[in-house]
Design a protein around this motif. Structure first.
Motif, PDB file in Angstrom:
ATOM      1  N   MET A 200       0.817  -1.215   0.000  1.00  0.00           N
ATOM      2  CA  MET A 200       0.000   0.000   0.000  1.00  0.00           C
ATOM      3  C   MET A 200       0.851   1.265   0.000  1.00  0.00           C
ATOM      4  SD  MET A 200      -2.963  -1.238   2.683  1.00  0.00           S
ATOM      5  CE  MET A 200      -3.972   0.225   2.487  1.00  0.00           C
ATOM      6  N   ALA A 201       2.113   1.144   0.391  1.00  0.00           N
ATOM      7  CA  ALA A 201       2.981   2.318   0.437  1.00  0.00           C
ATOM      8  C   ALA A 201       3.604   2.640  -0.921  1.00  0.00           C
ATOM      9  CB  ALA A 201       4.096   2.085   1.464  1.00  0.00           C
ATOM     10  N   LEU A 202       3.442   1.739  -1.880  1.00  0.00           N
ATOM     11  CA  LEU A 202       4.073   1.933  -3.187  1.00  0.00           C
ATOM     12  C   LEU A 202       3.225   2.818  -4.088  1.00  0.00           C
ATOM     13  CD1 LEU A 202       5.213  -1.725  -3.923  1.00  0.00           C
ATOM     14  CD2 LEU A 202       6.693   0.186  -3.299  1.00  0.00           C
ATOM     15  N   SER A 203       3.866   3.408  -5.088  1.00  0.00           N
ATOM     16  CA  SER A 203       3.120   4.164  -6.088  1.00  0.00           C
ATOM     17  C   SER A 203       2.284   3.203  -6.912  1.00  0.00           C
ATOM     18  CB  SER A 203       4.076   4.939  -6.997  1.00  0.00           C
ATOM     19  OG  SER A 203       4.741   4.057  -7.885  1.00  0.00           O
ATOM     20  N   ARG A 204       1.132   3.699  -7.369  1.00  0.00           N
ATOM     21  CA  ARG A 204       0.257   2.856  -8.188  1.00  0.00           C
ATOM     22  C   ARG A 204       0.944   2.459  -9.490  1.00  0.00           C
ATOM     23  NH1 ARG A 204      -2.661   1.126  -4.275  1.00  0.00           N
ATOM     24  NH2 ARG A 204      -0.705   1.720  -3.317  1.00  0.00           N
ATOM     25  N   GLU A 205       1.812   3.344 -10.015  1.00  0.00           N
ATOM     26  CA  GLU A 205       2.493   3.036 -11.270  1.00  0.00           C
ATOM     27  C   GLU A 205       3.398   1.817 -11.134  1.00  0.00           C
ATOM     28  OE1 GLU A 205       1.672   7.492 -11.332  1.00  0.00           O
ATOM     29  OE2 GLU A 205       2.328   6.014  -9.863  1.00  0.00           O
ATOM     30  N   ARG A 206       4.121   1.726 -10.029  1.00  0.00           N
ATOM     31  CA  ARG A 206       5.020   0.579  -9.832  1.00  0.00           C
ATOM     32  C   ARG A 206       4.216  -0.707  -9.664  1.00  0.00           C
ATOM     33  NH1 ARG A 206       9.410   1.068  -5.439  1.00  0.00           N
ATOM     34  NH2 ARG A 206      10.604  -0.256  -6.859  1.00  0.00           N
ATOM     35  N   ILE A 207       3.116  -0.630  -8.932  1.00  0.00           N
ATOM     36  CA  ILE A 207       2.259  -1.802  -8.775  1.00  0.00           C
ATOM     37  C   ILE A 207       1.692  -2.222 -10.124  1.00  0.00           C
ATOM     38  CG2 ILE A 207       0.065  -2.594  -7.823  1.00  0.00           C
ATOM     39  CD1 ILE A 207       0.702  -0.883  -5.346  1.00  0.00           C
ATOM     40  N   ARG A 208       1.196  -1.254 -10.884  1.00  0.00           N
ATOM     41  CA  ARG A 208       0.625  -1.552 -12.208  1.00  0.00           C
ATOM     42  C   ARG A 208       1.632  -2.266 -13.094  1.00  0.00           C
ATOM     43  NH1 ARG A 208       0.690   3.649 -15.132  1.00  0.00           N
ATOM     44  NH2 ARG A 208       2.877   3.042 -15.247  1.00  0.00           N
ATOM     45  N   ASP A 209       2.836  -1.739 -13.179  1.00  0.00           N
ATOM     46  CA  ASP A 209       3.824  -2.313 -14.084  1.00  0.00           C
ATOM     47  C   ASP A 209       4.138  -3.762 -13.729  1.00  0.00           C
ATOM     48  OD1 ASP A 209       3.865   0.106 -15.365  1.00  0.00           O
ATOM     49  OD2 ASP A 209       5.804   0.752 -14.549  1.00  0.00           O
ATOM     50  N   GLU A 210       4.316  -4.042 -12.445  1.00  0.00           N
ATOM     51  CA  GLU A 210       4.620  -5.411 -12.027  1.00  0.00           C
ATOM     52  C   GLU A 210       3.424  -6.334 -12.249  1.00  0.00           C
ATOM     53  OE1 GLU A 210       7.302  -7.125 -10.987  1.00  0.00           O
ATOM     54  OE2 GLU A 210       8.478  -5.352 -11.459  1.00  0.00           O
ATOM     55  N   ARG A 283      -7.260   3.699 -10.369  1.00  0.00           N
ATOM     56  CA  ARG A 283      -6.431   3.385  -9.207  1.00  0.00           C
ATOM     57  C   ARG A 283      -5.044   2.890  -9.626  1.00  0.00           C
ATOM     58  NH1 ARG A 283      -8.517  -1.543  -6.258  1.00  0.00           N
ATOM     59  NH2 ARG A 283     -10.396  -0.277  -6.137  1.00  0.00           N
ATOM     60  N   LEU A 284      -5.006   2.087 -10.686  1.00  0.00           N
ATOM     61  CA  LEU A 284      -3.733   1.524 -11.153  1.00  0.00           C
ATOM     62  C   LEU A 284      -2.995   2.450 -12.117  1.00  0.00           C
ATOM     63  CD1 LEU A 284      -4.780  -2.199 -11.712  1.00  0.00           C
ATOM     64  CD2 LEU A 284      -3.450  -1.260  -9.815  1.00  0.00           C
ATOM     65  N   LYS A 285      -3.561   3.630 -12.348  1.00  0.00           N
ATOM     66  CA  LYS A 285      -2.935   4.613 -13.237  1.00  0.00           C
ATOM     67  C   LYS A 285      -2.723   4.045 -14.636  1.00  0.00           C
ATOM     68  CE  LYS A 285      -2.306   7.718  -9.927  1.00  0.00           C
ATOM     69  NZ  LYS A 285      -3.003   9.017  -9.900  1.00  0.00           N
ATOM     70  N   SER A 287      -3.155   3.881 -18.645  1.00  0.00           N
ATOM     71  CA  SER A 287      -3.278   4.948 -19.632  1.00  0.00           C
ATOM     72  C   SER A 287      -4.747   5.098 -20.016  1.00  0.00           C
ATOM     73  CB  SER A 287      -2.455   4.614 -20.875  1.00  0.00           C
ATOM     74  OG  SER A 287      -3.046   3.528 -21.581  1.00  0.00           O
ATOM     75  N   ASN A 288      -5.087   6.217 -20.636  1.00  0.00           N
ATOM     76  CA  ASN A 288      -6.478   6.429 -21.046  1.00  0.00           C
ATOM     77  C   ASN A 288      -6.950   5.318 -21.977  1.00  0.00           C
ATOM     78  OD1 ASN A 288      -6.717   8.772 -19.543  1.00  0.00           O
ATOM     79  ND2 ASN A 288      -6.165  10.121 -21.248  1.00  0.00           N
ATOM     80  N   ALA A 289      -6.077   4.907 -22.906  1.00  0.00           N
ATOM     81  CA  ALA A 289      -6.444   3.854 -23.848  1.00  0.00           C
ATOM     82  C   ALA A 289      -6.647   2.525 -23.126  1.00  0.00           C
ATOM     83  CB  ALA A 289      -5.374   3.722 -24.930  1.00  0.00           C
ATOM     84  N   GLN A 290      -5.780   2.199 -22.175  1.00  0.00           N
ATOM     85  CA  GLN A 290      -5.921   0.952 -21.421  1.00  0.00           C
ATOM     86  C   GLN A 290      -7.182   0.969 -20.567  1.00  0.00           C
ATOM     87  OE1 GLN A 290      -2.142   1.167 -19.381  1.00  0.00           O
ATOM     88  NE2 GLN A 290      -1.272  -0.501 -20.621  1.00  0.00           N
ATOM     89  N   ARG A 291      -7.445   2.107 -19.979  1.00  0.00           N
ATOM     90  CA  ARG A 291      -8.627   2.234 -19.109  1.00  0.00           C
ATOM     91  C   ARG A 291      -9.907   2.069 -19.922  1.00  0.00           C
ATOM     92  NH1 ARG A 291      -9.003   7.468 -15.166  1.00  0.00           N
ATOM     93  NH2 ARG A 291     -11.136   7.213 -14.379  1.00  0.00           N
ATOM     94  N   LYS A 292      -9.953   2.702 -21.085  1.00  0.00           N
ATOM     95  CA  LYS A 292     -11.131   2.566 -21.955  1.00  0.00           C
ATOM     96  C   LYS A 292     -11.304   1.120 -22.383  1.00  0.00           C
ATOM     97  CE  LYS A 292     -13.067   4.141 -26.360  1.00  0.00           C
ATOM     98  NZ  LYS A 292     -12.849   4.996 -27.558  1.00  0.00           N
TER      99      LYS A 292
END
Length: 397
Positions: A200-210, A283-285, A287-292
């Motif tokens: 929970m302390a990590l950035s959402r970007e790092r969690i997303r990438d992994e 929440r996972l940040k 990209s707009n294209a991925q989210r859509k």
């Protein structure tokens, strides 16, 4: 592991690489290949990223590269990393380091000339293998070769301490287990379980990438099930509660010859709720294209007419729907075959052509154009001559 030297591979003969290692003092033992390139070469896998470790200081690396006419980019010079840009691609060059302090997200480092000290700060034994650029001789300080042969993902040293240094190592443990592992190291697994809330302390970007990398690993289904059983995903994506839909998707992908896709696999793990998918994408940040795309994958809709679906939502989204929501494998296979090699067409008619038929510019033209398009889709995208006839019928019924 039987191998005592790095095997001959194409990447070892990349244009400019020999000159780079010569400039960095390979003949004097001042630089070595390290990490993923060594590991993957030993496994006979393709190598994407190439890293060199060096006993030279960052300033000395910059000086040598510039003097040799090699473009040097200080991409992470505060941590000792410089990117050497070769005609054959970039190579990251990093000075040997030791950690001075860590807080679970960032590390303060000091430079060293001690290879073992540099190896000791790495995460897993299989990632702490070095190779001499000239001879291919291997350097293994923590039994990484034996672990690689046994497909054993093991932290270097005390797992709890390594996780405290960088919480992302929890997700990396499972990603490497899904990609390279056989059975999990019990001590490492218990440590990840005990410290799961540290994520929970990590950035959402790092969690997303992994997470996205993990989902396309060849053993992702088994490992995601293990993560759920151990409560690993709860702190970051509590909406994921079962791996069963991922297993079903992976089986369908394999039957149809579809490449694993991280967004599609994430969608499989989530409840079929587009609004919730949008929230998780934010929440996972993504990209707009991925989210859509995630939202579309979680939106209910028929899959019987694959080409009409692809025209309306795009090829990727249509493929996602077929793989995730087709009622049975026969329907999925039929739709998949219908899309194979098919280019999504453009309606061969403009609003101007309708104005020329006597319609007034504005909403009337837009309504007529939509009517023509719907009939064109219903008739399976006939040619321009048929579209002209549909247009005539719409304008002058």
């Amino acid at each position: 592991m039987a191998a005592l030297t790095l095997p001959e591979t194409d990447w070892r003969h990349r244009a400019g690489l020999g000159h780079l290692t010569e400039v960095l003092g390979a003949a004097e033992g001042l630089c070595r290949f390290v990490g993923g390139a060594v590991r993957d070469a030993l496994l006979g896998m393709p190598v994407a990223d190439l890293d060199l470790a060096t006993a030279l200081s960052p300033d000395e690396v910059m000086t040598r590269l510039r003097a040799a006419g090699i473009r040097a980019v200080p991409t992470g010079i505060e941590h000792g990393t410089i990117t050497a840009v070769l005609d054959s691609g970039p190579v990251e060059v990093t000075t040997l380091r030791r950690d001075v302090s860590t807080d679970g997200r960032h590390a303060t480092v000091a430079f060293t000339d001690d290879w073992r000290e540099d190896a000791a700060r790495r995460d897993f034994t299989i990632n702490a293998l070095y190779a001499d650029p000239a001879t291919g001789a291997l350097f293994d300080y923590f039994d990484g070769l034996a672990d690689l042969e046994a497909r054993h993902v093991r932290f270097i040293g005390d797992p709890l301490r390594r996780i405290a240094e960088d919480h992302l190592r929890i997700l990396r443990f499972f990603r490497f287990l899904a990609r390279f592992g056989d059975t999990p190291d019990p001590e490492g697994l218990d440590a990840c379980t005990a410290r799961a809330r540290d994520l929970m302390a990590l950035s959402r970007e790092r969690i997303r990438d992994e997470l996205l990398k993990l989902l396309v690993a060849h053993d992702a289904v088994r490992v995601v099930a293990l993560m759920l059983a151990r409560g690993i995903l709860g702190p970051v994506v509590p909406e994921i509660t079962t791996a069963a839909p991922l297993a079903a998707l992976a089986e369908r992908e394999a039957r149809l010859g579809a490449a694993p896709d991280p967004i599609r696999r994430l969608a499989a793990l989530l409840p079929r709720d587009p609004a919730l998918g949008d929230l998780i994408g934010a929440r996972l940040k993504l990209s707009n294209a991925q989210r859509k795309r995630l939202v579309l994958a979680l939106t209910d809709g028929g899959t019987a007419d694959a080409r009409a679906l692809a025209y309306r939502v795009g090829r990727e989204a249509a493929e996602d729907r077929l793989l995730l929501a087709a009622t049975d494998d026969a329907e999925a296979a039929q739709g998949w075959q219908r899309l194979a090699g098919w280019e999504i067409p453009r309606l061969p008619l403009t609003g101007g052509a309708l104005v020329a038929r006597g319609l007034a510019k504005g909403p009337e033209v837009a309504r007529a154009l939509r009517a023509v398009e719907e009939q064109w889709i219903a008739e399976a995208f006939p040619d321009a001559a048929r579209v002209e006839a549909i247009a005539d019928a719409v304008v002058r019924p």
